[in-house]
Design an enzyme around this catalytic site. Structure first.
Site, PDB file in Angstrom:
ATOM      1  CE1 TYR A 164      30.364  38.369  70.577  1.00  0.00           C
ATOM      2  CE2 TYR A 164      29.641  40.611  71.049  1.00  0.00           C
ATOM      3  CZ  TYR A 164      29.364  39.318  70.650  1.00  0.00           C
ATOM      4  OH  TYR A 164      28.071  38.969  70.330  1.00  0.00           O
ATOM      5  CD  GLU A 170      29.761  33.214  75.666  1.00  0.00           C
ATOM      6  OE1 GLU A 170      30.487  33.285  74.671  1.00  0.00           O
ATOM      7  OE2 GLU A 170      28.551  32.929  75.611  1.00  0.00           O
ATOM      8  CG  ASN A 201      24.030  38.537  64.831  1.00  0.00           C
ATOM      9  OD1 ASN A 201      24.103  39.106  65.906  1.00  0.00           O
ATOM     10  ND2 ASN A 201      24.887  37.616  64.456  1.00  0.00           N
ATOM     11  CG  HIS A 243      26.046  35.820  72.480  1.00  0.00           C
ATOM     12  ND1 HIS A 243      27.175  35.585  71.729  1.00  0.00           N
ATOM     13  CD2 HIS A 243      26.201  35.102  73.621  1.00  0.00           C
ATOM     14  CE1 HIS A 243      27.982  34.768  72.405  1.00  0.00           C
ATOM     15  NE2 HIS A 243      27.405  34.468  73.559  1.00  0.00           N
ATOM     16  CE  LYS A 275      24.835  39.391  69.334  1.00  0.00           C
ATOM     17  NZ  LYS A 275      25.716  39.162  68.151  1.00  0.00           N
TER      18      LYS A 275
END
Ligand code: ADP
Ligand code: MG
Length: 140
Positions: free
Chosen positions: A50, A127, A113, A116, A10
């Site tokens: 998302y 995905e 965070n 993913h 990320k």
């Protein structure tokens, strides 16, 4: 069982210069890279990725974070790749993530965070195809 899973480094972890260390963690733990590219997501791409979280209170802030800078999207491949990747990542909230996990090492907070990872075979399939056409995935 040999599986494929989608991994994203990320924008927070890219900004911290952690791409190399995160990729090392995957390859040192038996996962192979079957596809990899750097992208800077558009608002539409982040919202689409998302979409399952669109009713959550953090959706706006999460998608804003995901478009805040470049990210690295990868297809990882190996025995039980989905579960193995989730173990290497650690808990969603870095405050709860086990010592040595990627989120413990590189995450800022529960939103920013670092990584993913797909959570199940069906989500892995959707995905992966969200970011990679079949032709961009090698037989790793
Ligand atoms: P995971 O990425 O571990 O599968 P989720 O699917 O529950 O976690 O959430 C997707 C992403 O949304 C998280 O990785 C994180 O970036 C963000 N997120 C989850 N919960 C929160 C929260 N309570 N506040 C802010 N962001 C959150
Ligand atoms: Mg999830």
């Amino acid at each position: 069982m040999k599986e494929k899973t989608l991994s994203i480094i990320k924008p927070d972890a890219v900004a911290k210069g952690a791409i190399g260390q995160i990729i090392d963690c995957f390859t040192e733990n038996g996962l192979k890279i079957a596809a990899l590219k750097m992208i800077h997501m558009s608002q539409r791409e982040a919202e689409g990725f998302y979409a399952v979280h669109k009713e959550r209170p953090f959706f706006g802030s999460l998608t804003e974070f995901m478009i805040s800078g470049p990210a690295v999207v990868m297809v990882l491949c190996g025995e039980n790749a989905i579960k193995k990747n989730r173990e290497l990542m650690g808990a969603t909230n870095p405050a709860e993530a086990a010592e040595g996990t990627l989120r413990k090492r590189f995450a800022t907070d529960i939103e920013k965070n670092a990584v993913h990872g797909s959570d199940a075979p069906e989500t892995a399939r959707t995905e992966i195809s969200y970011f990679f056409p079949e032709l961009e995935i090698v037989n790793a």
